[in-house]
Structure formats: C-alpha cells, structure tokens
Design an enzyme around this catalytic site. Structure first.
Site, mmCIF file in Angstrom:
data_model
loop_
_atom_site.group_PDB
_atom_site.id
_atom_site.type_symbol
_atom_site.label_atom_id
_atom_site.label_comp_id
_atom_site.label_asym_id
_atom_site.label_seq_id
_atom_site.Cartn_x
_atom_site.Cartn_y
_atom_site.Cartn_z
ATOM 1 N N GLU A 105 -32.562 -28.191 -57.937
ATOM 2 C CA GLU A 105 -33.700 -27.502 -58.566
ATOM 3 C C GLU A 105 -33.662 -26.006 -58.272
ATOM 4 O O GLU A 105 -33.960 -25.191 -59.138
ATOM 5 C CB GLU A 105 -35.006 -28.119 -58.073
ATOM 6 C CG GLU A 105 -35.181 -29.560 -58.557
ATOM 7 C CD GLU A 105 -36.421 -30.208 -57.991
ATOM 8 O OE1 GLU A 105 -36.435 -30.485 -56.780
ATOM 9 O OE2 GLU A 105 -37.374 -30.440 -58.741
ATOM 10 N N GLU A 125 -34.148 -38.049 -56.268
ATOM 11 C CA GLU A 125 -35.498 -38.263 -55.733
ATOM 12 C C GLU A 125 -36.041 -39.652 -56.036
ATOM 13 O O GLU A 125 -36.716 -40.254 -55.225
ATOM 14 C CB GLU A 125 -36.462 -37.211 -56.255
ATOM 15 C CG GLU A 125 -36.259 -35.820 -55.684
ATOM 16 C CD GLU A 125 -35.226 -35.001 -56.455
ATOM 17 O OE1 GLU A 125 -34.414 -35.569 -57.194
ATOM 18 O OE2 GLU A 125 -35.253 -33.765 -56.318
HETATM 19 N N1 T1G Z 1 -33.114 -34.267 -45.351
HETATM 20 C C1 T1G Z 1 -32.972 -34.463 -44.019
HETATM 21 N N2 T1G Z 1 -31.863 -34.991 -43.438
HETATM 22 C C2 T1G Z 1 -30.865 -35.343 -44.267
HETATM 23 C C3 T1G Z 1 -30.934 -35.183 -45.678
HETATM 24 C C4 T1G Z 1 -32.130 -34.610 -46.204
HETATM 25 N N3 T1G Z 1 -32.270 -34.400 -47.507
HETATM 26 N N4 T1G Z 1 -29.768 -35.642 -46.210
HETATM 27 C C5 T1G Z 1 -29.009 -36.066 -45.188
HETATM 28 N N5 T1G Z 1 -29.653 -35.887 -44.023
HETATM 29 C C6 T1G Z 1 -29.135 -36.189 -42.675
HETATM 30 C C7 T1G Z 1 -28.865 -37.670 -42.499
HETATM 31 O O1 T1G Z 1 -30.048 -38.343 -42.086
HETATM 32 C C8 T1G Z 1 -27.812 -37.650 -41.418
HETATM 33 O O2 T1G Z 1 -28.499 -37.376 -40.206
HETATM 34 C C9 T1G Z 1 -26.993 -36.396 -41.743
HETATM 35 O O3 T1G Z 1 -27.854 -35.576 -42.568
HETATM 36 C C10 T1G Z 1 -25.743 -36.701 -42.528
HETATM 37 O O4 T1G Z 1 -26.170 -37.498 -43.645
HETATM 38 C C11 T1G Z 1 -38.329 -31.236 -53.769
HETATM 39 C C12 T1G Z 1 -38.456 -33.745 -52.851
HETATM 40 C C13 T1G Z 1 -26.084 -35.370 -48.694
HETATM 41 C C14 T1G Z 1 -24.742 -37.163 -49.818
HETATM 42 O O5 T1G Z 1 -31.888 -37.458 -51.483
HETATM 43 O O6 T1G Z 1 -27.549 -38.382 -50.106
HETATM 44 O O7 T1G Z 1 -35.182 -32.747 -52.587
HETATM 45 O O8 T1G Z 1 -27.837 -39.449 -38.960
HETATM 46 O O9 T1G Z 1 -24.875 -39.567 -42.978
HETATM 47 O O10 T1G Z 1 -22.649 -39.661 -45.840
HETATM 48 O O11 T1G Z 1 -37.520 -32.391 -55.612
HETATM 49 O O12 T1G Z 1 -26.920 -37.440 -46.825
HETATM 50 O O13 T1G Z 1 -26.538 -37.311 -38.651
HETATM 51 O O14 T1G Z 1 -28.901 -37.510 -37.795
HETATM 52 O O15 T1G Z 1 -25.874 -39.328 -45.301
HETATM 53 O O16 T1G Z 1 -21.914 -37.209 -45.794
HETATM 54 C C15 T1G Z 1 -33.197 -35.165 -52.225
HETATM 55 C C16 T1G Z 1 -30.040 -37.315 -49.354
HETATM 56 C C17 T1G Z 1 -34.268 -35.071 -51.170
HETATM 57 C C18 T1G Z 1 -30.015 -36.360 -50.543
HETATM 58 C C19 T1G Z 1 -24.375 -36.616 -47.407
HETATM 59 N N6 T1G Z 1 -31.905 -35.224 -51.585
HETATM 60 N N7 T1G Z 1 -28.804 -37.230 -48.590
HETATM 61 O O17 T1G Z 1 -23.878 -37.921 -47.146
HETATM 62 O O18 T1G Z 1 -23.920 -37.885 -44.597
HETATM 63 S S1 T1G Z 1 -35.884 -35.115 -51.871
HETATM 64 C C20 T1G Z 1 -31.345 -36.413 -51.232
HETATM 65 C C21 T1G Z 1 -27.642 -37.823 -49.042
HETATM 66 C C22 T1G Z 1 -36.013 -33.607 -52.686
HETATM 67 C C23 T1G Z 1 -37.237 -32.131 -54.257
HETATM 68 C C24 T1G Z 1 -37.223 -33.450 -53.579
HETATM 69 C C25 T1G Z 1 -26.465 -37.748 -48.110
HETATM 70 C C26 T1G Z 1 -25.422 -36.710 -48.532
HETATM 71 P P1 T1G Z 1 -27.911 -37.935 -38.800
HETATM 72 P P2 T1G Z 1 -25.226 -38.692 -44.141
HETATM 73 P P3 T1G Z 1 -22.991 -38.193 -45.844
#
Ligand code: T1G
Length: 695
Positions: A105, A125
């Site tokens: 975004e 999301e």
């Molecule tokens: N926020 C906080 N922590 C996150 C995170 C996030 N968005 N994404 C990953 N982590 C942490 C995860 O818990 C882990 O922590 C470490 O990073 C590595 O993640 C306003 C409201 C990016 C594809 O849904 O899909 O934006 O265990 O093991 O396999 O509209 O993480 O090491 O302590 O998964 O390489 C939208 C979610 C949010 C993406 C990487 N974004 N993340 O995969 O590593 S809502 C998502 C993923 C939003 C807006 C809305 C995957 C990854 P720890 P990992 P990975």
C-alpha cells in the site's frame, strides 16, 4: 536502538532507508521515521526527488502484526501514505523481497515504482481476518482491473514482479541486488525528464459491470463460508468504484476497524504466530540437526509413496524398500504418478522430474540398499509386530548415526525403539495423508530420543515446507488422541438422538470442510475399526461404548472404498445410508436409550467440549508442550477452521468457563466420558485462558 528509518542526500535525491529487521514491518517507530523523513525532504530545497527503499532481505512486508489488538498509535499508516503521495517532489519506491500488505500500500502511494525481478507483491490481509486498511482497496483498482483487484484482495495471494509490470503496478524491473542504487538512478532519470508527482488516487477507478460484485460475493459465500473479512473486502472495493477517493478511503478504514475488533482477526493472527512459535522448543534451541542427504523409506503404500515424494521434492535422495519385485514396481508407479501430479500443478518442471527419476529415486526389495542412508522412515502396516520386525532389520543394516523413524499414527515409539541398539536415534515422524500435500508433521519424541534427532525432525519439516509439532508418546500422540476422544462424544450424541448426517451438517456449518462421518467414509471405516479393536482389551468397563460403527464394518461397509458406509457413494454422489439409522435405532433400543432432539448448537458444543477437554489433558501431561501446539496440529492436520484459530483459541473465545459448564451438563448423561480435565478446572478457577500457557 538504532533508528529504523534514515534519510541521506545523494545529489538532488533524498534517500530514505527503512531498516527494521527481520521484515521491515511498519512499526510505530518506522511510521514516525518515515513521516519525519518525508517532511524533511519536502522542505529541503536541495532535494528534487525522493527514494524509499528497504534494507535487508525484503522491502516492507506489512504492518507490524504484533501491534494489532493494542490501542492504535499515530502516525497511522493511511495518513502517512497520503502524505507521501501528496509530495510535490516525485517519490520513487525501490522494491525487493516480499512487498506485502501495508508495504504494498505504501508503494502504491509513491509515484514511481521499480522492482527487482524476484520480488513478490501482495495484499494478504484477508488471511489475517483483515482487509488492506491503508488505501490498498482504493488505489489498486485505479491501476488494475476491478476483477484483478477482487482476486488479489479476497484471496491474498502474491503476484510476481513480472505480472506486476504487465499490470502496470510497477514501472520497471532492475536486475540488481542494490535496490538503493536502482532507486537513485530512476529518480535521477525522472529529474532529468522533469517528471512530476504521479498520484494513483487521482486516477479514475477502472470501469466494471455492476453485476460483478454480486457474482463475486456469491462465489465467496461458498469458497469463504463463515468468514467475514472477504465480504468486507468486497464492500471496500465496491466503495472505490462508487465513491470519490476520500470517501472510499474513509469507508475502507471503517470496515478495517470492524475487522480489527473481530474474533476472526484475533484467531487468524493467533494462527500466524502460533505456526512460528511452535518450532521454538527449549530442548532443541542451539542444537544442530544431523545432516540429511539420503533418505530410506520402508513401505511403498499411500503413506510411503507420499513421504517419498515429499522428500524428493525437497531435494533429498530416496531409496524405497518394498517386500518383493511386484510391490517395488507398484511403488515406483505410484511415486511416478504423484511426481507427474506435481509437474501438472506446476510444482516441478519436466527436466526436474526426469532428473529425479533418473538419479534421486530408486526402489528395491533388499534392505541392504539402505546401508548408506542418513534417515530411514518406516511406513508399513500399523502393527507393532510388523514395525518391530522392520526396525530390527534397519538397526542391523543402517550405518551408525543414521536416524530410524516410524510414521506410526498411534503406536508406542518407545516400544519400537526398544528393539534397536540405538533408541537415542529413534523418533516418530507422523506424516498426514496425502503426505506430499498435508503441512503437518507430528515429531514424536521418545524417552531416549537424542535432542539432535528431534532437531533433525524439525529441520526436515522445514525443508519439506511442513510445520512440525513436538508430541510426546501416548496412544495417538496429539491429533489422533483428540480425534479418538471427540469421536466418542459424537457417537454418544448419535445414541442420544442425533443422526450422522445431522452431526456432519452441524459441523460443516461450524466451519469444517467435511463432517466426521463423511471423513471416516473417505479414509476408510476399517481403519477406525482396527484401532478400536486394538485398544478394546484396555477399554474401561465404565465406557459407554457405541457399537453401531463396528456393526457397520462387520457388514463389510468401509465407506467409499466399498461404496457404502455412513453414506451410499454412487455416481459421484453421497447419500445418507438408511441401513445406518436402523443399526442406530436397534442399538438405542437394546441400550434402553430415550432419544431426544439434539440441535446443531448442542452438536457443536459436544464436539468442542470433548476436543478441548482432551486437549487440556494432553497439555497437562506434556504430550503437547503448549495449547498453541494443539491449535497448530488441528489447523494443519485435521481441517479445523483456520478463522477459529484452533480448539484452544476457540475455548478462549467462548470462555473456558463455558466449556467446563458444557462438560458438566453432558456428564449427567455419561459421567465417565465427561470428566473435566484438571487443567481446565484450574484455568476456570483462576480466571485464566489457555493462551496464558503459551508463553
Ligand atoms: N509483523 C510482525 N512480525 C512479522 C511480520 C509482520 N507483518 N511478518 C513476519 N514477522 C515476523 C515473524 O513472526 C517471524 O518472527 C519473523 O518475522 C520472520 O517471519 C495496514 C493491516 C514476510 C513472507 O501478512 O508472510 O499490513 O518468529 O518466519 O518464512 O493494510 O513473514 O523470527 O520472531 O514468516 O521468511 C500484512 C506476514 C500485515 C505478511 C517472510 N503482511 N509475513 O516469511 O519468515 S497486515 C503480512 C509473512 C497489514 C495493512 C495491513 C512472512 C514473510 P520470529 P517468517 P519467512
């Protein structure tokens, strides 16, 4: 703590770097830093253009999910993105890695977009029970068609940089791993051309046929049954088509807040973090897994072939053992067919398929062929005697240090280990059928299993793209022990007055993909029957045992495989089998049971109370380390609705006190089956949740 956002001047270009490892999530500090940087760059007369890029392995991968459920803090993301877009100076964003959610975004709010070729872009999301709440539903349909917008936002799947280029979401690809330089070069190009700000919000929304939204909603009502976020996504996107940008944005925010407050959002985010927490075990922290390059699989049936294919697809070398030449040929053909399926699904290209069959896979009927393997996985008939025989042979053949694993679904891994000279190298690796598809792997740790063997089980799961859950040794480990218990509860509901079809319908409405009786028909009723016969000698005489399931099997009805079970499966249709009701009525009469109306809610209450109660015992006994381990097991191995977060999350949502109250109510009918787990009673007494045990 270094600031997560920095601003540097490079010639006439203001370079803003986001450095908030591991995924540059848009925490409050990042948002504050971006706001300050963009305001500073706007005021600086030396600056003619601005670049934003992410340090580390990825550009911003979204909002900081850890912040959800806490009071929102300024600056909020929508306002920040509007501020970036309002900049009079052109803003370039340089993308790489996984540009997701709020990261995408933010990119849409910039004026020009350059990406590295292997970048993925998406709005996931909805998989968290939310919708893109920072302008994604309003800006995306100003760049791509509304149909594409609906697909991307209601499914949440990412697209490739190539597709983003084709769609006009990004302006150019740069074959480099220095996106900072690529962003600066692009900005300098734009300055030279005298390019101006180019605001997505000022573009008209793509035109669309009015009936598109109704058609899309009707499809979602089926594919996303029970879920609220996909339908709210539709409302927000429709707002983009029908309202001016500012009003559409306001409506998006209101819808986002509704979802933020929902149980489904908290359940889905619980699932997200639980699946990452579940692999963090004190016993393997810092323990190096053993090197696995060559795997042996004993047994080429459904499970053995699935495990073989899962291993081959993760780059391992596999030798499969079957009992004779004919069985070897059958196994080879099963494995080849499954691999062809992977080619058809685009998971494997033809060249890789050929290479695997030519050099990574071999099958044999001589155990000596396993002398070199690093890991041998037994997947033979579910009989302790047969398994002990296999492990005796493996122990004699396999090299020192080789791990010997059983794919048993229920049996005592310690008893299997006891026939070997190396119990410390023995472990349970319980795959779920189909093994090359299902994500769950129960890693069953024996009394003598060495920590590095456990660590190897977890490393193998990760390599296979699966999620490993640690289980202790008991009958059925975590998932199957819970299944055996809730099955008794629903059989009790059948004797009390419900029919199998009513049970299935109620639980499908609750969110299961299939009801338990339909699942049994699919898996084969003989499997459950064999298990019930196996445990019969130890059955407690106080147990109110439902006979109708055994009687159905005694008549040779094993479900789909014989054409009849709880349903009659004919010409692709499955209709309730009237014979079953006769068996049930006869049993009720024989047991003198006065039946009564059992409605759908009570069916769900019984099902969930039984599941949670047995799960509480499993956590209390240490068979599962934490309640979240149970949730991850049921979500990834048993089709529990993800938007409910798993049984323990469900219990916390409805309240452990409600679960305990239900158990006490059902105990009036059967006080042996319905004995409250002490841990559940303790949580209720202390006013605590299962989540409090997940730390
Ligand atoms: N926020 C906080 N922590 C996150 C995170 C996030 N968005 N994404 C990953 N982590 C942490 C995860 O818990 C882990 O922590 C470490 O990073 C590595 O993640 C306003 C409201 C990016 C594809 O849904 O899909 O934006 O265990 O093991 O396999 O509209 O993480 O090491 O302590 O998964 O390489 C939208 C979610 C949010 C993406 C990487 N974004 N993340 O995969 O590593 S809502 C998502 C993923 C939003 C807006 C809305 C995957 C990854 P720890 P990992 P990975």
């Amino acid at each position: 703590m270094p600031k997560p956002v920095s601003l540097k001047l490079c010639g006439e270009v203001a370079v803003i770097e986001v450095a908030n490892p591991p995924v540059n999530a848009l925490s409050v500090a990042v948002r504050e830093g971006l706001l300050q940087a963009i305001e500073q760059a706007a005021l600086d007369e030396r600056v003619s253009a601005i670049v934003i890029y992410g340090a580390g392995r990825t550009f911003i991968a979204g909002a900081d999910i850890k912040e959800f459920g806490q009071p929102p803090k300024e600056p909020m993301l929508p306002g920040l993105i509007n501020k970036i877009e309002a900049s009079e100076k052109p803003v370039v964003v340089a993308l790489h890695g996984t540009v997701l959610g709020g990261g995408f975004e933010l990119a849409l709010g910039c004026h020009y977009r350059v990406a590295a070729p292997n970048t993925k872009l998406g709005l996931p999301e909805v998989t968290l029970g939310l919708l893109p709440g920072a302008g994604g539903t309003q800006r995306l349909p100003r760049l791509v068609s509304v149909e594409k917008t609906i697909a991307m936002i209601t499914k949440g799947a990412p697209i490739s940089a190539d597709e983003a280029l084709e769609l006009g979401i990004i302006d150019k690809l740069e074959e480099t791993d220095d996106m900072r330089a690529a962003g600066i070069a692009y900005a300098e190009e734009l300055i030279a051309e005298g390019a101006k700000s180019r605001r997505t919000s000022e573009l008209p929304c793509k035109a669309v046929e009015p009936e598109l939204f109704d058609t899309a909603r009707a499809k979602l009502a089926k594919s996303a049954r029970g879920q609220i976020a996909p339908l709210k996504c539709m409302d927000a996107i429709q707002g983009a088509v029908e309202l001016p940008f500012a009003e559409g944005l306001a409506q998006e925010r209101a819808l986002f807040r509704e979802l933020l407050d929902s149980d489904q959002r908290s359940a889905l985010i619980h699932a997200f973090f639980a699946e990452r927490q579940v692999g963090k075990l004190p016993e393997i922290a810092g323990v190096n897994p053993r090197e696995i390059a060559a795997v042996g699989v004993v047994g080429g049936g459904t499970m053995g072939a699935g495990i073989t294919v899962s291993s081959l697809l993760s780059g391992l070398d596999v030798t499969l053992i079957e009992r004779d030449a004919e069985a070897v040929d059958r196994a080879i053909s099963t494995v080849s067919k499954l691999l062809q399926g992977a080619v058809k699904r685009g998971k494997l290209d033809q060249a890789a398929y050929d290479m695997i069959l030519a050099s990574k896979f071999r099958a044999n009927h001589d155990y000596a062929a396993l002398a070199h393997v690093d890991l041998a996985i037994e997947a033979v008939f579910e009989s302790m005697e047969v398994k002990r025989d296999v492990f005796t042979k493996l122990d004699a053949i396999c090299k020192p240090g080789a791990i010997l694993a059983s794919n048993t679904s229920y049996l005592d891994v310690d008893a299997i280990a006891a026939v070997t000279s190396r119990p410390e190298d023995v472990i349970g690796l319980h795959f779920f059928s189909p093994a090359h598809v299902m994500k769950l792997l129960e890693v069953v740790v024996g009394e003598k299993t060495a920590p590095d063997v456990t660590a190897t089980g977890f490393a193998l799961a990760k390599r296979m793209g699966k999620i490993a859950v640690r289980a202790g040794v008991c009958d059925g480990f975590i998932g199957n022990r819970i299944l055996a218990h809730y099955r008794k509860a629903i059989d009790g509901a059948v004797l009390a007055g419900a029919s199998p079809i009513e049970i299935d319908n109620a639980l499908v409405a609750f969110g299961l993909a299939m009801g338990p009786f339909a699942v049994s028909d699919l898996a084969g009723l003989d499997i459950g029957w064999a298990n019930r016969k196996r445990v019969a000698p130890d059955r407690d005489p106080r147990e109110v045992y439902a006979d109708f399931a055994d009687k159905l099997c005694e008549q040779g009805h094993f479900g789909r495989k014989t054409g009849t079970g709880y349903y009659i499966h004919k010409d692709g249709k499955s209709e309730p089998n009237p014979e079953v009701l006769q068996l049930i009525e006869a049993e009720r009469a024989e047991k003198g049971i006065q039946t009564r109306e059992i409605d759908a809610q009570e069916i769900v209450d019984r099902y969930m109370a039984a599941m949670v109660n047995e799960a509480a015992r499993i956590v209390e006994e240490g068979i599962a380390l934490r309640p979240l381990d149970v949730d991850v097991t049921l979500l990834n191995g048993y089709g529990f609705p993800r938007w409910r977060g798993g049984p323990m999350q469900y219990a916390d949502t409805v309240g452990p006190d409600k679960i305990l109250k239900d158990i006490k109510k059902f105990a009036a009918e059967d006080d042996f089956l319905w004995q409250p787990a002490p841990l559940l009673e303790k949580l209720v007494t202390e006013g605590k949740t299962f989540a409090s045990l997940n730390a």
